[in-house]
Design a protein around this motif. Structure first.
Motif, PDB file in Angstrom:
ATOM      1  N   GLN A 190       0.829  -1.202   0.000  1.00 19.01           N
ATOM      2  CA  GLN A 190       0.000   0.000   0.000  1.00 19.01           C
ATOM      3  C   GLN A 190       0.872   1.264   0.000  1.00 19.01           C
ATOM      4  O   GLN A 190       0.577   2.222  -0.709  1.00 19.01           O
ATOM      5  CB  GLN A 190      -0.940   0.003   1.209  1.00 19.01           C
ATOM      6  N   TRP A 191       1.945   1.239   0.777  1.00 22.73           N
ATOM      7  CA  TRP A 191       2.827   2.423   0.787  1.00 22.73           C
ATOM      8  C   TRP A 191       3.466   2.641  -0.591  1.00 22.73           C
ATOM      9  O   TRP A 191       3.652   3.768  -1.032  1.00 22.73           O
ATOM     10  CB  TRP A 191       3.908   2.269   1.864  1.00 22.73           C
ATOM     11  N   GLU A 192       3.807   1.543  -1.229  1.00 25.31           N
ATOM     12  CA  GLU A 192       4.359   1.663  -2.583  1.00 25.31           C
ATOM     13  C   GLU A 192       3.331   2.275  -3.527  1.00 25.31           C
ATOM     14  O   GLU A 192       3.654   3.150  -4.347  1.00 25.31           O
ATOM     15  CB  GLU A 192       4.786   0.278  -3.112  1.00 25.31           C
ATOM     16  N   LYS A 193       2.087   1.805  -3.407  1.00 30.97           N
ATOM     17  CA  LYS A 193       1.028   2.346  -4.261  1.00 30.97           C
ATOM     18  C   LYS A 193       0.805   3.830  -3.963  1.00 30.97           C
ATOM     19  O   LYS A 193       0.639   4.635  -4.884  1.00 30.97           O
ATOM     20  CB  LYS A 193      -0.271   1.567  -4.059  1.00 30.97           C
ATOM     21  N   ASP A 194       0.824   4.168  -2.669  1.00 31.86           N
ATOM     22  CA  ASP A 194       0.646   5.572  -2.289  1.00 31.86           C
ATOM     23  C   ASP A 194       1.686   6.446  -2.998  1.00 31.86           C
ATOM     24  O   ASP A 194       1.385   7.544  -3.454  1.00 31.86           O
ATOM     25  CB  ASP A 194       0.807   5.752  -0.770  1.00 31.86           C
ATOM     26  N   THR A 253      10.378  -1.669  -2.019  1.00 33.18           N
ATOM     27  CA  THR A 253      10.971  -0.454  -2.565  1.00 33.18           C
ATOM     28  C   THR A 253      10.024   0.711  -2.353  1.00 33.18           C
ATOM     29  O   THR A 253       8.881   0.648  -2.790  1.00 33.18           O
ATOM     30  CB  THR A 253      11.137  -0.589  -4.097  1.00 33.18           C
ATOM     31  N   LEU A 254      10.506   1.769  -1.729  1.00 31.77           N
ATOM     32  CA  LEU A 254       9.652   2.941  -1.676  1.00 31.77           C
ATOM     33  C   LEU A 254       9.881   3.755  -2.946  1.00 31.77           C
ATOM     34  O   LEU A 254       8.950   4.146  -3.616  1.00 31.77           O
ATOM     35  CB  LEU A 254       9.941   3.766  -0.426  1.00 31.77           C
ATOM     36  N   VAL A 255      11.155   3.972  -3.262  1.00 34.82           N
ATOM     37  CA  VAL A 255      11.435   4.607  -4.541  1.00 34.82           C
ATOM     38  C   VAL A 255      12.841   4.257  -5.012  1.00 34.82           C
ATOM     39  O   VAL A 255      13.814   4.426  -4.272  1.00 34.82           O
ATOM     40  CB  VAL A 255      11.233   6.141  -4.487  1.00 34.82           C
ATOM     41  N   ALA A 256      12.924   3.720  -6.219  1.00 38.43           N
ATOM     42  CA  ALA A 256      14.208   3.484  -6.880  1.00 38.43           C
ATOM     43  C   ALA A 256      14.389   4.662  -7.829  1.00 38.43           C
ATOM     44  O   ALA A 256      13.635   4.816  -8.787  1.00 38.43           O
ATOM     45  CB  ALA A 256      14.195   2.163  -7.638  1.00 38.43           C
ATOM     46  N   ILE A 257      15.351   5.521  -7.510  1.00 37.31           N
ATOM     47  CA  ILE A 257      15.417   6.834  -8.151  1.00 37.31           C
ATOM     48  C   ILE A 257      15.438   6.826  -9.683  1.00 37.31           C
ATOM     49  O   ILE A 257      14.569   7.460 -10.300  1.00 37.31           O
ATOM     50  CB  ILE A 257      16.619   7.648  -7.611  1.00 37.31           C
ATOM     51  N   PRO A 258      16.378   6.146 -10.340  1.00 34.19           N
ATOM     52  CA  PRO A 258      16.426   6.311 -11.808  1.00 34.19           C
ATOM     53  C   PRO A 258      15.136   5.886 -12.500  1.00 34.19           C
ATOM     54  O   PRO A 258      14.649   6.582 -13.380  1.00 34.19           O
ATOM     55  CB  PRO A 258      17.594   5.422 -12.226  1.00 34.19           C
ATOM     56  N   ARG A 259      14.588   4.775 -12.111  1.00 32.66           N
ATOM     57  CA  ARG A 259      13.370   4.333 -12.790  1.00 32.66           C
ATOM     58  C   ARG A 259      12.203   5.263 -12.521  1.00 32.66           C
ATOM     59  O   ARG A 259      11.344   5.462 -13.386  1.00 32.66           O
ATOM     60  CB  ARG A 259      13.023   2.894 -12.380  1.00 32.66           C
ATOM     61  N   MET A 260      12.184   5.848 -11.314  1.00 33.56           N
ATOM     62  CA  MET A 260      11.112   6.797 -11.029  1.00 33.56           C
ATOM     63  C   MET A 260      11.313   8.064 -11.858  1.00 33.56           C
ATOM     64  O   MET A 260      10.343   8.656 -12.333  1.00 33.56           O
ATOM     65  CB  MET A 260      11.088   7.125  -9.524  1.00 33.56           C
ATOM     66  N   ILE A 261      12.547   8.455 -12.037  1.00 40.50           N
ATOM     67  CA  ILE A 261      12.830   9.624 -12.881  1.00 40.50           C
ATOM     68  C   ILE A 261      12.366   9.351 -14.311  1.00 40.50           C
ATOM     69  O   ILE A 261      11.737  10.199 -14.951  1.00 40.50           O
ATOM     70  CB  ILE A 261      14.338   9.977 -12.839  1.00 40.50           C
ATOM     71  N   VAL A 262      12.644   8.157 -14.800  1.00 43.40           N
ATOM     72  CA  VAL A 262      12.193   7.777 -16.140  1.00 43.40           C
ATOM     73  C   VAL A 262      10.678   7.909 -16.231  1.00 43.40           C
ATOM     74  O   VAL A 262      10.130   8.519 -17.156  1.00 43.40           O
ATOM     75  CB  VAL A 262      12.612   6.321 -16.473  1.00 43.40           C
ATOM     76  N   ALA A 263       9.990   7.349 -15.236  1.00 40.56           N
ATOM     77  CA  ALA A 263       8.527   7.346 -15.261  1.00 40.56           C
ATOM     78  C   ALA A 263       7.972   8.768 -15.202  1.00 40.56           C
ATOM     79  O   ALA A 263       7.036   9.113 -15.930  1.00 40.56           O
ATOM     80  CB  ALA A 263       7.993   6.507 -14.100  1.00 40.56           C
TER      81      ALA A 263
END
Length: 444
Positions: free
Chosen positions: A325-329, A404-414
RNA sequence: GGAGGGCUCGCAUAGCGGCCGAGUGCACCGGUCUUGAAAACCGGCAGGUGAAAGCCUCGUGGGUUCAAAUCCCACGCCCUCCGCCA
């Protein structure tokens, strides 16, 4: 390296500099001599080469007997050129190796002398008078322990001496220092880096609100930590190993977070214990050649905020849902379309008994790509790492979960790909705006 | 880990072992024309080193050859396709 032309023209300056440093002065003449030899060899080679070039051209133009005669000449010359070239290469290497020995030329204003001969330029501030305040100052180790900020004991357990965890206010202090430092050197072309800081700050602040203890763990760990978390099995080929010291670079902060409580018995009443670790992650990516070589989807080094829970085995399933749920948030806050998948058995890590992945929509790939992953390791890691908990029923193995709460590079891509505008500018998701101080990334 | 394609002067491309340090187009700079601009036309247009002649540089490093952008080998990077990861 020093400028050889400068050396040729100002050998005395270089000698003085070497002397001031307490280093070899004679090397200067050695360098001058080998430089001369080198330059002579270059000239000789170039002259021969010029002859060869001329001759070669005439060979091409000639024919018949004339050509045969020229070829004989050329052959002989080619030998000479080859020899001269070899000599040139050798003398160049020698000259270079000599020149590399010389240290940088001292600023004439730098004080001359050894460690004792420094010059004080100014004093700023007044050292605090603790005796008049009526107490003896504690050192940072003691304060760090009292504040729950610095953990050198567990650092030593997991990664040996000179290692540490920053926990709680210690980790928050690091983030604050980084943010303060960064805010002072702000400029627009740095939005990539700023986006990372914003993502981390958002992740850490929401995790802290949710009761996670923020942690900045060591990324260099001993074999026991790697083994205990299950990364030396199938996954071993993806792990960087520093053979000289027998240390491993972690592929995820899951490793130092799990090992944080290695060989401990935790108080059952305090469970679940949740940590949010921010660290660099290192992956060899062996066996992924030719895949995702473009961009920053799959890289050898990246930063990540990882959630980690220690809980009672009977609560693990529920805890797993919470992590999901935290990941989805987080994804919701980033306003990115995604899907959640229940990972099939053949695709689980060796420690996990169930795994959910969140895959974000990547428009240019016309596909959902994994951006977070949460695993329930039940008591598997707990047993390997010898972590137990004690309550009224006795002492039992603990369950561990990670996500994973946030993996930076992939989140930047997204974020970049999903929130782009036609002109290449990118809208910043509302949740990140306060952390970035901007609503849109502009073109540079 | 495996298969294939590529890497040439800012960009895009051409290039038979000697006539290739390298053609063409675009971009760029200067000029003619024009009130000005565009178009057209003319000219210029890679870098390093050296006082200069020259020498070196066609991804990098070796090799074959009298002579290599061109042939051979290794490596690097980029692109496309298959078994692993955030």
């Amino acid at each position: 390296m020093i400028d050889l032309k400068f050396l040729r023209e100002n050998p005395d300056v270089v000698r003085a500099s070497q002397k001031g440093r307490g280093e070899d002065v004679a090397i200067v003449d050695k360098v001058l001599a080998s430089d001369d030899a080198k330059r002579a060899a270059i000239t000789e080679f170039e002259q021969l080469r010029a002859q060869q070039n001329v001759l070669s051209k005439s060979v091409g133009a000639a024919s018949g007997e004339e050509k045969v005669a020229l070829l004989a000449n050329s052959k002989e010359l080619a030998e000479k050129v080859k020899a001269a070239d070899a000599k040139r290469a050798e003398l160049e290497a020698t000259a270079l190796s000599h020149a590399m020995v010389i240290s940088n030329i001292l600023d004439p204003e730098a004080p001359i002398g050894g460690e004792e001969d420094f010059v004080v330029i100014e004093h700023v501030g007044t050292p605090r008078d603790f005796s008049s305040a009526g107490f003896a100052p504690k050192d940072h180790v003691e304060l760090g322990k009292l504040l729950g900020a610095i953990d050198t004991e567990r650092g030593a357990k997991v990664s040996g001496s000179r290692s540490y965890y920053l926990t709680g206010v210690g980790a928050l202090l690091e983030f604050a220092l980084v943010n303060y430092a960064i805010s002072r050197s702000y400029y627009l072309t740095g939005v990539g880096a700023l986006l990372e800081f914003a993502l981390v700050n958002y992740a850490i602040s929401s995790a802290t609100k949710a009761g996670f203890i923020p942690v900045i763990p060591p990324v260099l760990v001993k074999p026991a930590a790697m083994e205990g978390t299950g990364f030396l099995g199938q996954a071993a080929e993806n792990v960087y190993h520093l053979e000289k010291d027998d240390y491993y670079l972690v592929g995820t902060s899951e490793v130092p977070l799990a090992a944080f409580h290695m060989d401990e018995v935790l108080d059952g009443a305090k469970l679940p214990l949740r940590y949010a670790g921010y660290s660099s992650c290192f992956r060899r990516e062996a066996g992924s050649y030719g895949k995702d070589t473009r961009g920053i989807i799959r890289v050898h080094q990246f930063d990540k905020v990882e959630m980690f829970s220690f809980c009672k085995p009977e609560e693990a399933k529920q805890e797993h849902q919470r992590l999901l749920q935290w990941e989805k948030d987080f994804l919701n806050a980033m306003e990115i379309p995604y899907r959640v998948i229940d990972v099939a058995s053949g695709d689980l890590g060796s420690s996990a008994n169930r795994k959910f992945d969140i895959e974000a929509w990547i428009p240019t790939q016309d596909a959902y790509r994994e951006v977070t992953s949460t695993s329930n390791c039940t008591e598997f890691q707990g047993r390997r790492l010898n972590i137990r908990y004690k309550d009224s029923d006795g002492t039992k193995a603990i369950a561990t979960l990670n996500g994973t709460l946030v993996a930076i590079p992939r989140m930047i891509v997204a974020i970049l790909e999903n929130h782009q505008n036609a002109d290449g500018t990118v809208n910043v998701p509302a949740a990140l705006q306060p952390f970035l101080g901007m609503t849109r990334f502009e073109l540079v």
